[in-house]
Design a protein around this motif. Structure first.
Motif, short mmCIF file in Angstrom:
data_model
loop_
_atom_site.label_atom_id
_atom_site.label_comp_id
_atom_site.label_asym_id
_atom_site.label_seq_id
_atom_site.Cartn_x
_atom_site.Cartn_y
_atom_site.Cartn_z
N GLU A 156 0.80 -1.22 0.00
CA GLU A 156 0.00 0.00 0.00
C GLU A 156 0.84 1.27 0.00
N SER A 157 1.78 1.39 0.92
CA SER A 157 2.57 2.62 1.00
C SER A 157 3.82 2.34 1.82
N MET A 158 4.84 3.18 1.65
CA MET A 158 6.05 3.05 2.44
C MET A 158 6.58 4.45 2.76
N PHE A 159 7.45 4.52 3.76
CA PHE A 159 8.00 5.81 4.17
C PHE A 159 9.43 5.61 4.68
N HIS A 160 10.16 6.71 4.78
CA HIS A 160 11.49 6.65 5.38
C HIS A 160 11.81 7.95 6.10
N ARG A 161 12.54 7.81 7.20
CA ARG A 161 13.08 8.95 7.93
C ARG A 161 14.60 8.90 7.94
N ALA A 162 15.15 7.85 7.37
CA ALA A 162 16.59 7.71 7.18
C ALA A 162 16.81 7.26 5.75
N ASN A 163 17.88 7.72 5.15
CA ASN A 163 18.15 7.40 3.75
C ASN A 163 18.09 5.90 3.50
N ASN A 164 17.35 5.52 2.47
CA ASN A 164 17.26 4.14 1.97
C ASN A 164 16.47 3.20 2.87
N ALA A 165 15.89 3.70 3.97
CA ALA A 165 15.18 2.79 4.87
C ALA A 165 13.97 2.15 4.19
N SER A 166 13.23 2.91 3.38
CA SER A 166 12.06 2.32 2.71
C SER A 166 12.48 1.29 1.67
N LYS A 167 13.59 1.54 0.98
CA LYS A 167 14.07 0.58 -0.01
C LYS A 167 14.50 -0.72 0.67
N VAL A 168 15.14 -0.60 1.82
CA VAL A 168 15.55 -1.80 2.56
C VAL A 168 14.32 -2.57 3.03
N ALA A 169 13.30 -1.84 3.52
CA ALA A 169 12.07 -2.50 3.94
C ALA A 169 11.42 -3.23 2.76
N LEU A 170 11.39 -2.59 1.59
CA LEU A 170 10.80 -3.21 0.41
C LEU A 170 11.59 -4.43 -0.02
N PHE A 171 12.91 -4.36 0.03
CA PHE A 171 13.75 -5.50 -0.30
C PHE A 171 13.43 -6.69 0.61
N HIS A 172 13.34 -6.44 1.91
CA HIS A 172 13.06 -7.52 2.85
C HIS A 172 11.64 -8.06 2.68
N LEU A 173 10.68 -7.18 2.38
CA LEU A 173 9.31 -7.65 2.14
C LEU A 173 9.28 -8.55 0.92
N HIS A 174 9.93 -8.15 -0.16
CA HIS A 174 9.96 -8.94 -1.39
C HIS A 174 10.55 -10.33 -1.10
N ARG A 175 11.66 -10.36 -0.38
CA ARG A 175 12.30 -11.65 -0.06
C ARG A 175 11.41 -12.48 0.86
N HIS A 176 10.78 -11.83 1.82
CA HIS A 176 9.89 -12.52 2.76
C HIS A 176 8.72 -13.18 2.02
N LEU A 177 8.10 -12.45 1.10
CA LEU A 177 6.98 -13.01 0.35
C LEU A 177 7.42 -14.20 -0.50
N ARG A 178 8.57 -14.08 -1.12
CA ARG A 178 9.08 -15.18 -1.95
C ARG A 178 9.33 -16.42 -1.08
N GLU A 179 9.93 -16.21 0.08
CA GLU A 179 10.24 -17.34 0.96
C GLU A 179 8.98 -17.99 1.52
N ARG A 180 7.91 -17.21 1.65
CA ARG A 180 6.66 -17.73 2.21
C ARG A 180 5.74 -18.32 1.15
N GLY A 181 6.17 -18.30 -0.09
CA GLY A 181 5.39 -18.94 -1.14
C GLY A 181 4.35 -18.07 -1.80
N PHE A 182 4.37 -16.77 -1.54
CA PHE A 182 3.44 -15.87 -2.22
C PHE A 182 3.77 -15.85 -3.73
N VAL A 183 2.76 -15.57 -4.54
CA VAL A 183 2.96 -15.61 -5.99
C VAL A 183 2.59 -14.30 -6.68
N LEU A 184 1.96 -13.36 -5.97
CA LEU A 184 1.57 -12.09 -6.59
C LEU A 184 1.80 -10.96 -5.60
N PHE A 185 2.67 -10.02 -5.98
CA PHE A 185 3.01 -8.86 -5.16
C PHE A 185 2.56 -7.62 -5.93
#
Length: 221
Positions: A156-185
Motif C-alpha cells: 500500500e505505502s512506504m516511508f522513510h526517515r533515514a536514507n534508503n530505509a524504505s528501499k531496505v524495507a521493500l527488499f526484505h518484504l519482497h524476499r519474505h513473500l518469496r520465501e513464504r510462497g506468495f505468488v503475486l506482489f
C-alpha cells in the motif's frame, strides 16, 4: 461514470472502470471501509484511495513486482550488507501507517487519513494486513505495509526517515513473500522508485487471472 455503492456488499466488474483522464481506473464511489468490504474489494482487484467520499479503483495496467526478480543496485546491496537497519515484521503496524501518512519532502499530506489507519489496523488485527519495519537505535526510521490474501500481497505505502530505509524495507518484504510462497506482489501503480527496483506493469486482465489463482493458496505471512 463510476458506480455509486450502497450498503450492499458488491462491486462492479473491474473492466467497467474509467479509462483515461484524471480519473483513470476509478470504478465506484461510496460504501465504507469496513474489513468485510475491504477484503471483498481486494479479492476483486479493487482498492480504495480516498475516504471522503470513499473512492474505489482498478487501474489498467497494474503494477507488480515479480517475486523472482528484484533489482538491487550496488549501493543498495552495500547498505543491506552493512546491516544499517534492524528489520522486523508486524512489530509496529500502526506506526508504519502513521509514518506513511506523515509529511515528507515534496509532500505535505497523503490519502492515508485517520479513517484509513483505523480500517487497516482492523485488517491487521484480523491477520490480513502486515508491515515491515526498519529501526535505528530503537527508532522507527522506515517501513512498508499492505494487505495479504492467500498467496497475494498488496503493497500500500512506504516511508522513510533515514536514507534508503524504505528501499531496505521493500527488499526484505519482497524476499519474505518469496520465501513464504506468495505468488503475486501488487503495488497498484508504478513510481520512479519502484520502477528503479524492478517493478513492471501487466494488463489488468492478466492481473485478475493471477489474482484468482493467488487467492486459492494458503500462505502464512
Amino acid at each position: 461514470m463510476p458506480v455509486l455503492l450502497t450498503k450492499r456488499l458488491v462491486f462492479p466488474d473491474p473492466p467497467t472502470a474509467q479509462h483515461g483522464g484524471p480519473h483513470d481506473g476509478l470504478i465506484a464511489v461510496g460504501g465504507d471501509l469496513s474489513a468485510t468490504r475491504l477484503l471483498l474489494a481486494y479479492r476483486n482487484g479493487i482498492f480504495p484511495w480516498t475516504d471522503d467520499p470513499v473512492t474505489w479503483w482498478s487501474p489498467d495496467p497494474r503494477a507488480i513486482f515479480e517475486l523472482d526478480r528484484f533489482h538491487t543496485s550496488g549501493s543498495l546491496a552495500q547498505i543491506i550488507r552493512k546491516d544499517l537497519f534492524k528489520v522486523t515484521t508486524d512489530r509496529a503496524f500502526r506506526q508504519v501507517m502513521e509514518g506513511c501518512a506523515g509529511p515528507a519532502p515534496g509532500r505535505e499530506s497523503t490519502w492515508i487519513s485517520a479513517e484509513f489507519i483505523e480500517a487497516y489496523a482492523a485488517l491487521h488485527d484480523l491477520g490480513h494486513a502486515h508491515s515491515v519495519e526498519c529501526w535505528q537505535n530503537s527508532h522507527l526510521v522506515g517501513g512498508i505495509y499492505g494487505v495479504s490474501l492467500g498467496g497475494f500481497f498488496a503493497g500500500e505505502s512506504m516511508f522513510h526517515r533515514a536514507n534508503n530505509a524504505s528501499k531496505v524495507a521493500l527488499f526484505h518484504l519482497h524476499r519474505h513473500l518469496r520465501e513464504r510462497g506468495f505468488v503475486l506482489f501488487d503495488i497498484q501503480l508504478l513510481t520512479p522508485i519502484t520502477r528503479q527496483l524492478g517493478a513492471v506493469t501487466i494488463p489488468r486482465e492478466q492481473y485478475l487471472q493471477r489474482l484468482a489463482k493467488a487467492e486459492e493458496l494458503q500462505c502464512d505471512f
